[in-house]
Design a protein around this motif. Structure first.
Motif, PDB file in Angstrom:
ATOM      1  N   SER A  27      15.951   5.717 -15.487  1.00  0.00           N
ATOM      2  CA  SER A  27      15.026   6.100 -14.434  1.00  0.00           C
ATOM      3  C   SER A  27      15.157   7.593 -14.185  1.00  0.00           C
ATOM      4  O   SER A  27      16.266   8.143 -14.207  1.00  0.00           O
ATOM      5  N   ASP A  28      14.041   8.253 -13.933  1.00  0.00           N
ATOM      6  CA  ASP A  28      14.065   9.692 -13.658  1.00  0.00           C
ATOM      7  C   ASP A  28      14.706  10.002 -12.309  1.00  0.00           C
ATOM      8  O   ASP A  28      15.226  11.090 -12.104  1.00  0.00           O
ATOM      9  N   ASP A  29      14.675   9.046 -11.387  1.00  0.00           N
ATOM     10  CA  ASP A  29      15.216   9.310 -10.054  1.00  0.00           C
ATOM     11  C   ASP A  29      16.642   8.778  -9.874  1.00  0.00           C
ATOM     12  O   ASP A  29      17.155   8.729  -8.768  1.00  0.00           O
ATOM     13  N   PHE A  30      17.308   8.391 -10.970  1.00  0.00           N
ATOM     14  CA  PHE A  30      18.688   7.912 -10.886  1.00  0.00           C
ATOM     15  C   PHE A  30      19.601   9.074 -10.527  1.00  0.00           C
ATOM     16  O   PHE A  30      19.575  10.129 -11.148  1.00  0.00           O
ATOM     17  N   ASP A  31      20.430   8.893  -9.500  1.00  0.00           N
ATOM     18  CA  ASP A  31      21.340   9.932  -9.033  1.00  0.00           C
ATOM     19  C   ASP A  31      22.772   9.526  -9.380  1.00  0.00           C
ATOM     20  O   ASP A  31      23.388   8.714  -8.691  1.00  0.00           O
ATOM     21  N   ILE A  32      23.291  10.106 -10.462  1.00  0.00           N
ATOM     22  CA  ILE A  32      24.618   9.713 -10.933  1.00  0.00           C
ATOM     23  C   ILE A  32      25.706  10.095  -9.931  1.00  0.00           C
ATOM     24  O   ILE A  32      26.695   9.371  -9.776  1.00  0.00           O
ATOM     25  N   LEU A  33      25.530  11.205  -9.229  1.00  0.00           N
ATOM     26  CA  LEU A  33      26.523  11.598  -8.230  1.00  0.00           C
ATOM     27  C   LEU A  33      26.597  10.583  -7.099  1.00  0.00           C
ATOM     28  O   LEU A  33      27.687  10.227  -6.640  1.00  0.00           O
ATOM     29  N   MET A  34      25.461  10.098  -6.664  1.00  0.00           N
ATOM     30  CA  MET A  34      25.437   9.092  -5.605  1.00  0.00           C
ATOM     31  C   MET A  34      26.039   7.778  -6.103  1.00  0.00           C
ATOM     32  O   MET A  34      26.767   7.099  -5.372  1.00  0.00           O
ATOM     33  N   TRP A  35      25.749   7.426  -7.355  1.00  0.00           N
ATOM     34  CA  TRP A  35      26.303   6.186  -7.911  1.00  0.00           C
ATOM     35  C   TRP A  35      27.823   6.232  -7.881  1.00  0.00           C
ATOM     36  O   TRP A  35      28.485   5.284  -7.473  1.00  0.00           O
ATOM     37  N   TRP A  36      28.404   7.365  -8.300  1.00  0.00           N
ATOM     38  CA  TRP A  36      29.864   7.476  -8.310  1.00  0.00           C
ATOM     39  C   TRP A  36      30.419   7.540  -6.898  1.00  0.00           C
ATOM     40  O   TRP A  36      31.515   7.044  -6.644  1.00  0.00           O
ATOM     41  N   LYS A  37      29.696   8.132  -5.972  1.00  0.00           N
ATOM     42  CA  LYS A  37      30.157   8.171  -4.585  1.00  0.00           C
ATOM     43  C   LYS A  37      30.246   6.759  -4.014  1.00  0.00           C
ATOM     44  O   LYS A  37      31.227   6.402  -3.358  1.00  0.00           O
ATOM     45  N   VAL A  38      29.250   5.944  -4.302  1.00  0.00           N
ATOM     46  CA  VAL A  38      29.221   4.573  -3.803  1.00  0.00           C
ATOM     47  C   VAL A  38      30.271   3.707  -4.511  1.00  0.00           C
ATOM     48  O   VAL A  38      30.917   2.866  -3.883  1.00  0.00           O
ATOM     49  N   ASN A  39      30.461   3.908  -5.800  1.00  0.00           N
ATOM     50  CA  ASN A  39      31.335   3.038  -6.589  1.00  0.00           C
ATOM     51  C   ASN A  39      32.754   3.566  -6.776  1.00  0.00           C
ATOM     52  O   ASN A  39      33.556   2.940  -7.475  1.00  0.00           O
TER      53      ASN A  39
END
Length: 88
Positions: free
Chosen positions: A35-47
């Motif tokens: 997805s173009d709007d996938f935010d990897i930084l946010m994913w790692w912050k949450v996980n």
């Protein structure tokens, strides 16, 4: 795309064992859809609580600038040499 196929194959081969390492649990995770709007930084912050060691490694990798401007600048400046008489 090849990496995703390798991950899927690894999941099939490894199966599910009760005592998996953090890396094995991460690899076994559901793969996020492209997805173009996938935010990897946010994913790692949450996980991060689930993968603390990997999250620390990711922080080290993601802070590396994805640009060659700094290295090109160093080579350009490298041509200027300072000596007691001035710049040459």
């Amino acid at each position: 795309m090849r990496t995703k196929q390798q991950l899927e194959k690894h999941k099939e081969v490894s199966g599910s064992s009760g005592n998996k390492s953090e890396l094995e649990r991460y690899i076994a995770e559901y793969i996020e859809p492209d997805s173009d709007d996938f935010d990897i930084l946010m994913w790692w912050k949450v996980n991060e609580p689930r993968f603390p060691i990997l999250a620390e490694m990711v922080r080290d990798v993601l802070v590396i600038p994805i640009s060659s401007v700094a290295s090109e600048c160093a080579f350009i400046i490298g041509g200027r040499v300072l000596d007691p008489l001035g710049v040459h």
